[in-house]
Design a protein around this motif. Sequence first.
Motif, PDB file in Angstrom:
ATOM      1  N   ILE A 209     -33.250 -36.537  37.023  1.00  0.00           N
ATOM      2  CA  ILE A 209     -33.338 -35.718  36.046  1.00  0.00           C
ATOM      3  C   ILE A 209     -33.702 -34.340  36.812  1.00  0.00           C
ATOM      4  CG2 ILE A 209     -33.488 -37.168  34.224  1.00  0.00           C
ATOM      5  CD1 ILE A 209     -36.682 -36.238  34.283  1.00  0.00           C
ATOM      6  N   PHE A 210     -33.045 -33.273  36.004  1.00  0.00           N
ATOM      7  CA  PHE A 210     -33.542 -31.773  36.618  1.00  0.00           C
ATOM      8  C   PHE A 210     -32.938 -31.524  38.139  1.00  0.00           C
ATOM      9  CE2 PHE A 210     -37.119 -32.800  33.617  1.00  0.00           C
ATOM     10  CZ  PHE A 210     -36.578 -32.119  32.433  1.00  0.00           C
ATOM     11  N   GLY A 211     -32.017 -32.659  38.791  1.00  0.00           N
ATOM     12  CA  GLY A 211     -31.616 -32.152  39.883  1.00  0.00           C
ATOM     13  C   GLY A 211     -32.317 -32.593  41.120  1.00  0.00           C
ATOM     14  N   PHE A 212     -33.697 -33.029  40.780  1.00  0.00           N
ATOM     15  CA  PHE A 212     -34.494 -33.283  41.885  1.00  0.00           C
ATOM     16  C   PHE A 212     -35.546 -34.500  41.744  1.00  0.00           C
ATOM     17  CE2 PHE A 212     -36.775 -30.373  39.494  1.00  0.00           C
ATOM     18  CZ  PHE A 212     -38.410 -30.767  39.524  1.00  0.00           C
ATOM     19  N   PHE A 213     -35.711 -34.950  40.461  1.00  0.00           N
ATOM     20  CA  PHE A 213     -36.667 -35.972  40.004  1.00  0.00           C
ATOM     21  C   PHE A 213     -36.123 -37.202  39.535  1.00  0.00           C
ATOM     22  CE2 PHE A 213     -39.786 -37.510  36.777  1.00  0.00           C
ATOM     23  CZ  PHE A 213     -40.778 -37.833  37.442  1.00  0.00           C
ATOM     24  N   ASP A 214     -36.617 -38.240  40.215  1.00  0.00           N
ATOM     25  CA  ASP A 214     -36.098 -39.603  39.769  1.00  0.00           C
ATOM     26  C   ASP A 214     -36.817 -40.502  38.813  1.00  0.00           C
ATOM     27  OD1 ASP A 214     -33.938 -39.365  41.410  1.00  0.00           O
ATOM     28  OD2 ASP A 214     -34.756 -40.201  43.275  1.00  0.00           O
ATOM     29  N   LEU A 215     -36.278 -40.841  37.533  1.00  0.00           N
ATOM     30  CA  LEU A 215     -36.924 -41.542  36.652  1.00  0.00           C
ATOM     31  C   LEU A 215     -36.710 -43.181  37.075  1.00  0.00           C
ATOM     32  CD1 LEU A 215     -36.457 -40.054  33.135  1.00  0.00           C
ATOM     33  CD2 LEU A 215     -38.826 -40.489  34.238  1.00  0.00           C
ATOM     34  N   ARG A 216     -37.831 -43.850  37.288  1.00  0.00           N
ATOM     35  CA  ARG A 216     -37.498 -45.573  37.272  1.00  0.00           C
ATOM     36  C   ARG A 216     -36.983 -45.932  36.005  1.00  0.00           C
ATOM     37  NH1 ARG A 216     -39.522 -48.506  41.493  1.00  0.00           N
ATOM     38  NH2 ARG A 216     -41.390 -47.085  41.809  1.00  0.00           N
ATOM     39  N   ILE A 217     -35.896 -46.756  35.848  1.00  0.00           N
ATOM     40  CA  ILE A 217     -35.472 -47.421  34.571  1.00  0.00           C
ATOM     41  C   ILE A 217     -36.021 -48.778  34.665  1.00  0.00           C
ATOM     42  CG2 ILE A 217     -33.432 -47.955  33.450  1.00  0.00           C
ATOM     43  CD1 ILE A 217     -32.016 -45.944  35.219  1.00  0.00           C
ATOM     44  N   ALA A 218     -36.489 -48.819  33.448  1.00  0.00           N
ATOM     45  CA  ALA A 218     -36.816 -50.564  32.741  1.00  0.00           C
ATOM     46  C   ALA A 218     -36.185 -50.586  31.772  1.00  0.00           C
ATOM     47  CB  ALA A 218     -38.408 -50.498  32.858  1.00  0.00           C
ATOM     48  N   LYS A 219     -36.193 -52.150  31.421  1.00  0.00           N
ATOM     49  CA  LYS A 219     -35.707 -52.416  29.909  1.00  0.00           C
ATOM     50  C   LYS A 219     -36.708 -51.796  29.026  1.00  0.00           C
ATOM     51  CE  LYS A 219     -33.329 -56.800  31.203  1.00  0.00           C
ATOM     52  NZ  LYS A 219     -33.195 -56.749  32.442  1.00  0.00           N
ATOM     53  N   MET A 245     -55.910 -40.146  35.604  1.00  0.00           N
ATOM     54  CA  MET A 245     -55.059 -39.123  35.361  1.00  0.00           C
ATOM     55  C   MET A 245     -53.589 -39.331  35.321  1.00  0.00           C
ATOM     56  SD  MET A 245     -56.965 -36.547  35.101  1.00  0.00           S
ATOM     57  CE  MET A 245     -55.819 -35.321  34.985  1.00  0.00           C
ATOM     58  N   ARG A 246     -53.200 -40.466  36.222  1.00  0.00           N
ATOM     59  CA  ARG A 246     -51.847 -40.868  36.012  1.00  0.00           C
ATOM     60  C   ARG A 246     -51.589 -41.579  34.763  1.00  0.00           C
ATOM     61  NH1 ARG A 246     -49.884 -44.253  41.338  1.00  0.00           N
ATOM     62  NH2 ARG A 246     -48.236 -44.711  39.934  1.00  0.00           N
ATOM     63  N   VAL A 253     -46.310 -37.567  29.218  1.00  0.00           N
ATOM     64  CA  VAL A 253     -45.286 -36.807  29.689  1.00  0.00           C
ATOM     65  C   VAL A 253     -44.123 -38.131  29.996  1.00  0.00           C
ATOM     66  CG1 VAL A 253     -44.177 -35.564  31.774  1.00  0.00           C
ATOM     67  CG2 VAL A 253     -46.530 -34.901  30.788  1.00  0.00           C
ATOM     68  N   ARG A 254     -44.601 -39.240  30.656  1.00  0.00           N
ATOM     69  CA  ARG A 254     -43.673 -40.047  31.115  1.00  0.00           C
ATOM     70  C   ARG A 254     -42.981 -40.665  29.818  1.00  0.00           C
ATOM     71  NH1 ARG A 254     -43.839 -45.670  31.416  1.00  0.00           N
ATOM     72  NH2 ARG A 254     -42.617 -46.639  32.954  1.00  0.00           N
ATOM     73  N   ASN A 255     -43.585 -41.024  28.716  1.00  0.00           N
ATOM     74  CA  ASN A 255     -42.990 -41.739  27.697  1.00  0.00           C
ATOM     75  C   ASN A 255     -41.936 -40.513  26.871  1.00  0.00           C
ATOM     76  OD1 ASN A 255     -44.434 -43.926  27.867  1.00  0.00           O
ATOM     77  ND2 ASN A 255     -45.943 -43.568  26.099  1.00  0.00           N
ATOM     78  N   VAL A 256     -42.383 -39.100  27.057  1.00  0.00           N
ATOM     79  CA  VAL A 256     -41.428 -38.314  26.558  1.00  0.00           C
ATOM     80  C   VAL A 256     -40.180 -38.345  27.296  1.00  0.00           C
ATOM     81  CG1 VAL A 256     -40.900 -35.557  26.221  1.00  0.00           C
ATOM     82  CG2 VAL A 256     -43.262 -36.695  25.438  1.00  0.00           C
ATOM     83  N   LEU A 257     -40.338 -38.387  28.467  1.00  0.00           N
ATOM     84  CA  LEU A 257     -39.218 -38.411  29.556  1.00  0.00           C
ATOM     85  C   LEU A 257     -38.227 -39.387  29.351  1.00  0.00           C
ATOM     86  CD1 LEU A 257     -40.721 -37.230  32.875  1.00  0.00           C
ATOM     87  CD2 LEU A 257     -39.405 -35.835  31.300  1.00  0.00           C
TER      88      LEU A 257
END
Length: 293
Positions: A209-219, A245-246, A253-257
């Motif tokens: 996403i955004f051309g540079f950031f990878d989201l790991r996909i899970a079910k 912090m993570r 943020v992660r849930n929104v993405l």
Amino acid sequence: MANTIAIITVFYPNTSHLENVRKIAEQVNKVIICDNSPENNLLLFKSINNLQYCFWGENLGLSLGFNKILKNTNFAWQDDDFIIFFDQDTKIPEKHIVTLEKDYEWLEKKNYAVGCVGPVFFNESMQKTEIPTLKKVVSDNIIAVKSMITSSMLCKYKNLRKIGFWNEEIFLDMADWDICWRFRYNGMSCFMTNATIIHHTVGEGKKRIFGFFDLRIAKPFREYYQTRDCLYLFWKKYIPWNFRMRFILRLTVRNVLHIFFLDEPMLRLQYIIQGIRDYINNIHGVLNLEKEV
């Protein structure tokens, strides 16, 4: 005499998983299968002579499934037994386990208090070798790390007993982080070695996403466990501050993405909400709506 025992969790195993188990069995004294499937799969594994099969008839998750074996005195555990954990998807190379044992013993001879040793791994779903960014170099092939994946984690029974075994509050995701943090909290360190490398699948791939950031996909249903159990872990006193912090980023943020950029966004949102609700209601264990893994 101490033994090397592999404990492997399976869920709806098939013949490809049988081959993974067979290769592991060749490198240990005993394999114990922890089957979380609803149907008995003993016939699939009957050809492996040094295998003991444990069938629960329900999905107990990773931590409770492991603990039902580790806490069972009928297995006649010895303090110096090597215990190595796997899931059904892991492929190991020749001499993999003895290589881990040699590095474990080398670390002990150098007076390190060892909690666990694991290999660097190649993630089949991401098509890359996974090495933690937070690490300390110990030797040419060994690094000290804050955490590692469950599969191919080598420990000694006495140290597992010292920390109270696996955390049964954590069903699946982050159980590996939790046990590593508790090793560290109890004065032991976690190590990874590149002397042997496994092939393992984490997630379903990635989406850029955004051309540079990878989201790991899970079910989608994994959103439930990752949200609920992240909330349980957040308050534990042994959690490193940087992971707190993570966790905050994971819960926000992660849930929104995930909702905006991954498939089945409304289903993911429902699982996230259910995870928050079940955390508030102090609910653990399997999600009743779980259909597959």
